[in-house]
Write an enzyme that holds these catalytic residues in place. Structure first.
Site, PDB file in Angstrom:
ATOM      1  N   LYS A   1      -9.822  -2.757   1.446  1.00 40.09           N
ATOM      2  CA  LYS A   1      -9.643  -1.268   2.299  1.00 40.09           C
ATOM      3  C   LYS A   1     -10.188   0.055   1.860  1.00 40.09           C
ATOM      4  CE  LYS A   1      -7.408  -3.807   4.943  1.00 40.09           C
ATOM      5  NZ  LYS A   1      -6.015  -4.075   5.210  1.00 40.09           N
TER       6      LYS A   1
ATOM      7  N   TYR B   1      -1.053  -3.450  -6.683  1.00 38.76           N
ATOM      8  CA  TYR B   1      -1.127  -4.320  -5.503  1.00 38.76           C
ATOM      9  C   TYR B   1      -2.390  -4.452  -4.840  1.00 38.76           C
ATOM     10  CZ  TYR B   1      -0.220  -5.222  -0.612  1.00 38.76           C
ATOM     11  OH  TYR B   1      -0.629  -5.825   0.443  1.00 38.76           O
ATOM     12  N   GLY B   2      -2.868  -5.298  -4.017  1.00 35.74           N
ATOM     13  CA  GLY B   2      -3.886  -5.562  -3.335  1.00 35.74           C
ATOM     14  C   GLY B   2      -4.876  -4.361  -2.802  1.00 35.74           C
TER      15      GLY B   2
ATOM     16  N   PHE C   1       2.119 -17.070  18.649  1.00 31.44           N
ATOM     17  CA  PHE C   1       1.128 -18.021  17.830  1.00 31.44           C
ATOM     18  C   PHE C   1       0.275 -18.825  18.499  1.00 31.44           C
ATOM     19  CE2 PHE C   1       5.232 -16.858  15.319  1.00 31.44           C
ATOM     20  CZ  PHE C   1       4.778 -16.512  14.523  1.00 31.44           C
TER      21      PHE C   1
ATOM     22  N   ARG D   1       2.085 -12.022  -0.626  1.00 28.20           N
ATOM     23  CA  ARG D   1       0.614 -12.429  -0.314  1.00 28.20           C
ATOM     24  C   ARG D   1       0.242 -13.524  -0.503  1.00 28.20           C
ATOM     25  NH1 ARG D   1      -1.741  -8.807   4.093  1.00 28.20           N
ATOM     26  NH2 ARG D   1       0.021  -7.363   4.139  1.00 28.20           N
TER      27      ARG D   1
ATOM     28  N   THR E   1      -4.381 -12.722  10.856  1.00 29.45           N
ATOM     29  CA  THR E   1      -4.710 -13.688  10.220  1.00 29.45           C
ATOM     30  C   THR E   1      -4.291 -14.843  11.037  1.00 29.45           C
ATOM     31  OG1 THR E   1      -4.311 -12.738   7.978  1.00 29.45           O
ATOM     32  CG2 THR E   1      -3.996 -15.045   8.011  1.00 29.45           C
ATOM     33  N   ASN E   2      -3.081 -14.604  11.638  1.00 33.30           N
ATOM     34  CA  ASN E   2      -2.494 -15.906  12.683  1.00 33.30           C
ATOM     35  C   ASN E   2      -3.352 -16.186  13.717  1.00 33.30           C
ATOM     36  OD1 ASN E   2       0.625 -17.021  11.974  1.00 33.30           O
ATOM     37  ND2 ASN E   2       0.087 -14.944  11.058  1.00 33.30           N
TER      38      ASN E   2
ATOM     39  N   ARG F   1       0.907  -1.172  -0.090  1.00 33.62           N
ATOM     40  CA  ARG F   1      -0.147  -0.013   0.084  1.00 33.62           C
ATOM     41  C   ARG F   1       0.832   1.129  -0.129  1.00 33.62           C
ATOM     42  NH1 ARG F   1      -1.972   0.977   4.471  1.00 33.62           N
ATOM     43  NH2 ARG F   1      -1.272  -1.025   5.488  1.00 33.62           N
TER      44      ARG F   1
ATOM     45  N   HIS G   1     -10.679  -2.628  11.290  1.00 34.23           N
ATOM     46  CA  HIS G   1      -9.466  -3.373  10.786  1.00 34.23           C
ATOM     47  C   HIS G   1      -9.203  -4.644  11.676  1.00 34.23           C
ATOM     48  CE1 HIS G   1      -5.100  -3.458   9.353  1.00 34.23           C
ATOM     49  NE2 HIS G   1      -5.801  -4.443   8.381  1.00 34.23           N
TER      50      HIS G   1
ATOM     51  N   ASP H   1      -9.371  -9.844   8.701  1.00 36.46           N
ATOM     52  CA  ASP H   1      -8.914  -8.576   8.384  1.00 36.46           C
ATOM     53  C   ASP H   1      -9.936  -7.108   8.501  1.00 36.46           C
ATOM     54  OD1 ASP H   1      -6.420  -7.204   7.471  1.00 36.46           O
ATOM     55  OD2 ASP H   1      -7.790  -6.593   5.554  1.00 36.46           O
TER      56      ASP H   1
ATOM     57  N   SER I   1      -1.484  -3.505  10.261  1.00 32.83           N
ATOM     58  CA  SER I   1      -1.251  -4.350   9.068  1.00 32.83           C
ATOM     59  C   SER I   1       0.129  -5.455   9.524  1.00 32.83           C
ATOM     60  CB  SER I   1      -0.749  -3.805   7.611  1.00 32.83           C
ATOM     61  OG  SER I   1      -1.915  -2.806   7.634  1.00 32.83           O
TER      62      SER I   1
ATOM     63  N   CYS J   1       0.619  -7.607  11.426  1.00 31.59           N
ATOM     64  CA  CYS J   1       1.074  -7.766  13.030  1.00 31.59           C
ATOM     65  C   CYS J   1       0.117  -8.936  13.802  1.00 31.59           C
ATOM     66  CB  CYS J   1       0.565  -6.318  13.790  1.00 31.59           C
ATOM     67  SG  CYS J   1       1.761  -5.069  13.394  1.00 31.59           S
TER      68      CYS J   1
HETATM   69  P1  GTP Z   1      -2.666  -7.575   7.235  1.00 32.55           P
HETATM   70  O1  GTP Z   1      -2.967  -8.809   6.268  1.00 32.55           O
HETATM   71  O2  GTP Z   1      -1.536  -6.955   6.745  1.00 32.55           O
HETATM   72  O3  GTP Z   1      -3.484  -6.907   7.793  1.00 32.55           O
HETATM   73  O4  GTP Z   1      -1.890  -8.339   8.602  1.00 32.55           O
HETATM   74  P2  GTP Z   1      -2.288  -9.238   9.770  1.00 32.55           P
HETATM   75  O5  GTP Z   1      -2.668  -8.444  10.865  1.00 32.55           O
HETATM   76  O6  GTP Z   1      -3.281 -10.378   9.361  1.00 32.55           O
HETATM   77  O7  GTP Z   1      -0.816 -10.045  10.158  1.00 32.55           O
HETATM   78  P3  GTP Z   1      -0.438 -11.654  10.036  1.00 32.55           P
HETATM   79  O8  GTP Z   1      -1.381 -12.616  10.850  1.00 32.55           O
HETATM   80  O9  GTP Z   1      -0.437 -12.099   8.638  1.00 32.55           O
HETATM   81  O10 GTP Z   1       1.132 -11.510  10.368  1.00 32.55           O
HETATM   82  C1  GTP Z   1       2.095 -10.975   9.892  1.00 32.55           C
HETATM   83  C2  GTP Z   1       3.609 -11.331  10.535  1.00 32.55           C
HETATM   84  O11 GTP Z   1       3.530 -11.516  11.759  1.00 32.55           O
HETATM   85  C3  GTP Z   1       3.522 -12.932   9.990  1.00 32.55           C
HETATM   86  O12 GTP Z   1       4.957 -13.078   9.246  1.00 32.55           O
HETATM   87  C4  GTP Z   1       3.500 -13.918  11.206  1.00 32.55           C
HETATM   88  O13 GTP Z   1       4.145 -14.768  11.108  1.00 32.55           O
HETATM   89  C5  GTP Z   1       3.690 -12.663  12.180  1.00 32.55           C
HETATM   90  N1  GTP Z   1       3.224 -13.045  13.438  1.00 32.55           N
HETATM   91  C6  GTP Z   1       1.620 -13.308  13.802  1.00 32.55           C
HETATM   92  N2  GTP Z   1       1.641 -13.773  14.955  1.00 32.55           N
HETATM   93  C7  GTP Z   1       2.754 -13.851  15.727  1.00 32.55           C
HETATM   94  C8  GTP Z   1       2.902 -13.894  16.862  1.00 32.55           C
HETATM   95  O14 GTP Z   1       2.011 -14.274  17.997  1.00 32.55           O
HETATM   96  N3  GTP Z   1       4.281 -13.824  17.374  1.00 32.55           N
HETATM   97  C9  GTP Z   1       5.312 -13.302  16.489  1.00 32.55           C
HETATM   98  N4  GTP Z   1       6.459 -13.278  16.745  1.00 32.55           N
HETATM   99  N5  GTP Z   1       5.014 -13.225  15.317  1.00 32.55           N
HETATM  100  C10 GTP Z   1       3.565 -13.276  14.695  1.00 32.55           C
HETATM  101  C1  SPV Z   2      -3.010  -4.374   5.102  1.00 33.11           C
HETATM  102  O1  SPV Z   2      -2.028  -3.930   4.536  1.00 33.11           O
HETATM  103  O2  SPV Z   2      -3.620  -4.146   6.069  1.00 33.11           O
HETATM  104  C2  SPV Z   2      -3.572  -5.620   4.469  1.00 33.11           C
HETATM  105  C3  SPV Z   2      -3.173  -5.906   2.993  1.00 33.11           C
HETATM  106  O3  SPV Z   2      -4.534  -6.499   4.864  1.00 33.11           O
HETATM  107  S1  SPV Z   2      -3.894  -4.828   1.731  1.00 33.11           S
HETATM  108  O4  SPV Z   2      -5.287  -5.291   1.345  1.00 33.11           O
HETATM  109  O5  SPV Z   2      -2.986  -4.716   0.525  1.00 33.11           O
HETATM  110  O6  SPV Z   2      -4.113  -3.688   2.522  1.00 33.11           O
HETATM  111 MN    MN Z   3      -5.054  -5.454   6.720  1.00 36.29          MN
END
Ligand code: GTP
Ligand code: SPV
Ligand code: MN
Length: 611
Positions: free
Chosen positions: A233, A224-225, A519, A393, A280-281, A84, A253, A300, A275, A277
């Site tokens: 978004k 890009y996304g 995690f 992604r 998804t996990n 972005r 968000h 998201d 983002s 942070c």
């Molecule tokens: P957007 O899609 O950008 O909004 O991001 P998101 O908030 O869904 O982030 P996502 O869950 O994809 O995590 C982003 C990164 O953080 C990845 O590389 C994960 O491996 C890492 N991560 C997620 N959870 C943890 C955690 O509990 N501890 C650590 N150390 N890293 C984490």
């Molecule tokens: C973010 O950046 O918070 C995302 C990916 O979830 S995007 O859809 O590119 O904004």
């Molecule tokens: Mn996001």
């Protein structure tokens, strides 16, 4: 049904809409952008096959091995178009003050003049796609329609995964003469007659623009996304946040998850992390504590409204997952791995294996001996650069998530019991803190801070305020947005509102290592949150809020020393005192628009730290 048009229009189109205003807009855009032809997206499997075949033919997609990732594709963007672009993102409200101090602004008429020049002829030599889509359920009380016009087949393929698109949506728009959010996108790379295309057309000039009063989106220059999949978004956060302000709901968000205890008690939790942070996990987490179960509702975006019973209900308006690839592996996020294993996915800016699969840092402990990196070069474990872009992604249907909660299909959503705010902070912010009430929770959200990530262009690792993880996504004045949060509880019954917590998985020790294993172990914090809501465990008052009483956080079987856990949980008064002037400066930005109760919260925090 798809009849060729019979007007004297020189541009061929697969359809003409009976929705007069929609057809007029499509005609107007075509007259301006001058594509070769117009394709209305039907959303059928045949169409997907045709489109993806063309993308393979064009060199944009590489088809992955059918036995490894069926019906899936590898794609590398232009190396300059990977995230972005917040500095190119504008809120073009009529009054500059309505964009507030956190957004870029330009007068709507000036922006339209400038972008109309850019769009003039910008689709020459290309197909203009018309994508009818709906964010959320098509059979919800007020379906949230949009129509994206784009000259990118990559965007069409990605939107088909990320949103409900096509014929059924268009039928309903036409049958009900519905309003929709017009969303115009061009990569800004017209082709001269006979000119061969590049795999990832884009333009160095980029604009991602929201017109909040008109509920309209214009995007130019990026594929890009978040810049180009305009339902995500641009619509579901920036435009929807303005709708929510006007109509009394919240567009956030946030992930949404369902947590079931060993006693079969169900709780729904939403969590806002910036983002990259951890949304998804956490949304797909596999609890490490026995008997606890997590199911996914969203990873998201959450739209939250007050239900008839006074509780706050959340729906996920999306249809797919657009997740950060690096760090996603069987050890960290097995459910994401299971989701993509079913195929029907697009992988952008990851590495390609020699046997037609994808790989990225963190997928497996050992890297394959040879890869094609995201820039198309040979890669080996000895290579200096990462094989995959840090913001690479996977784009995959949410229905393939093996732990998708059945409530995903309920247009009314789920009643939220707790909201978590969180960010990436090496210091200061404890593993978990509980707000005393909704106003304090709003203060926690409004002062949320996090280290920047590769999800947006610019420096990575710089601490900034990211209110409610919405800094790049609030479609209006952030001070007004805080007031809206405060007013949600004022205008409703706060006793029925979710409890608010602030978490930080990313605190470090002196050597730079993570204090908390994160995690799957984050399920311990989820359990604590639920037990706090139910009054089963104790918390201790601190200047910043309530933290777990000794023994309240379940650490059974956790291979981490008590000392390290204590460090993760610690409230360090000196670190917090250093935070105060930063919060003060942040609040000053908003002038009169900052709700007075947030100053009162800050004064209280200061006083408690001094005491
Ligand atoms: P957007 O899609 O950008 O909004 O991001 P998101 O908030 O869904 O982030 P996502 O869950 O994809 O995590 C982003 C990164 O953080 C990845 O590389 C994960 O491996 C890492 N991560 C997620 N959870 C943890 C955690 O509990 N501890 C650590 N150390 N890293 C984490
Ligand atoms: C973010 O950046 O918070 C995302 C990916 O979830 S995007 O859809 O590119 O904004
Ligand atoms: Mn996001």
């Amino acid at each position: 049904m798809a009849a060729d048009i019979t007007t004297d229009d020189p541009i061929t189109s697969t359809y003409r809409s009976s929705h007069g205003q929609l057809q007029a807009w499509v005609d107007e855009v075509a007259a301006l952008t001058k594509p070769d032809s117009i394709t209305w997206i039907e959303g059928t499997p045949d169409e997907w096959t045709r489109l993806t075949d063309e993308l393979v033919e064009a060199g944009t997609f590489v088809r992955l091995d059918e036995t490894k990732k069926p019906n899936s594709f590898w794609c590398a963007s232009d190396p300059t178009d990977v995230a972005r672009v917040e500095d190119r993102t504008f809120i073009c409200s009529v009054d500059e003050s309505d964009a507030g101090p956190t957004n870029n602004w330009m007068a709507p008429a000036d922006m339209k003049r400038l972008m109309t020049d850019l769009y003039d002829g910008s689709m020459r030599g290309r197909t203009m796609f018309v994508i009818p889509f709906v964010m959320g359920h098509i059979d919800s009380e007020h379906p949230m329609f949009g129509v994206e016009i784009t000259d990118s087949a990559y965007v069409v393929a990605s939107m088909t995964v990320m949103a409900r698109v096509g014929r059924q949506v268009l039928d309903k728009i036409e049958a009900t003469n519905a309003a929709y959010v017009p969303a115009l996108h061009s990569v800004g790379a017209p082709l001269a007659p006979g000119e061969t295309d590049v795999p990832w057309p884009c333009n160095d000039t980029k604009y991602i623009v929201q017109f909040p009063e008109e509920r309209m989106i214009w995007s130019y220059g990026s594929g890009y996304g978040g810049n180009a999949l305009l339902g995500k978004k641009c619509y579901s956060l920036r435009i929807a946040s303005v709708m929510g302000r006007d109509e009394g709901w919240l567009a956030e968000h946030m992930l949404i998850l369902k947590l079931t205890s060993p006693e079969n008690e169900v709780k729904y939790i939403a969590a806002a992390f910036p983002s990259a942070c951890g949304k998804t996990n956490l949304a797909m987490v596999e609890p490490t504590i026995p008997g606890w179960k997590v199911e996914t509702l969203g990873d998201d975006i959450a739209w939250m409204r007050i239900g008839a019973d006074g509780r706050l209900y959340a729906v996920n308006p999306e249809f797919g997952l657009f997740g950060v690839a690096p760090g996603t592996g069987w050890d960290t996020n097995a459910n994401a791995m299971r989701t993509i294993a079913q195929g029907n996915s697009v992988f952008t800016n990851v590495a390609l294996t020699d046997d037609g699969d994808v790989w990225w840092e963190g997928m497996t402990e050992d890297a394959p001996a040879h890869l094609t990196d995201w820039k198309g070069r040979d890669w080996t474990p000895e290579s200096e650069e990462l094989s995959s872009h840090p913001n690479s992604r996977f784009c995959t249907p949410i229905r393939q998530c093996p732990i998708l909660a059945p409530e995903y299909d309920d247009p009314n959503g789920v009643p939220i019991d707790a909201i978590l705010f969180g960010g990436r902070r090496k210091t200061t912010i404890p593993l978990v803190t509980e707000a005393r009430d909704w106003t304090h929770g709003t203060f926690m959200g409004a002062t949320l801070s996090s280290e920047t990530t590769a999800a947006a262009t610019g420096a990575v690792g710089v601490v900034r305020r990211d209110p409610m993880a919405m800094l790049p996504f609030i479609g209006y004045d952030a001070g007004d947005y805080f007031s809206h949060w405060i007013s949600m509880a004022k205008n409703n019954d706060e006793s029925k509102f979710p409890k608010v917590f602030y978490v930080n998985w990313f605190r470090r020790d002196e050597d730079g290592g993570f204090l908390w294993p994160g995690f799957g172990e984050n399920s311990r914090v989820l359990k604590y949150v639920v037990e706090r809501i139910e009054g089963k465990v104790d918390a201790v008052e601190t200047p910043i809020g309530l933290v777990p009483a000794p023994g309240a956080l379940d650490t059974d079987g956790l291979d981490v020393s008590d000392e390290q856990i204590a460090k993760a949980l610690a409230v360090d008064v000196d670190e917090w005192k250093a935070e105060i002037p930063q919060i003060n400066d942040w609040f000053e930005k908003f002038g009169d628009k900052l709700p007075a109760v947030l100053w009162t919260e800050l004064d209280g925090l200061k006083a408690r730290l001094e005491a």
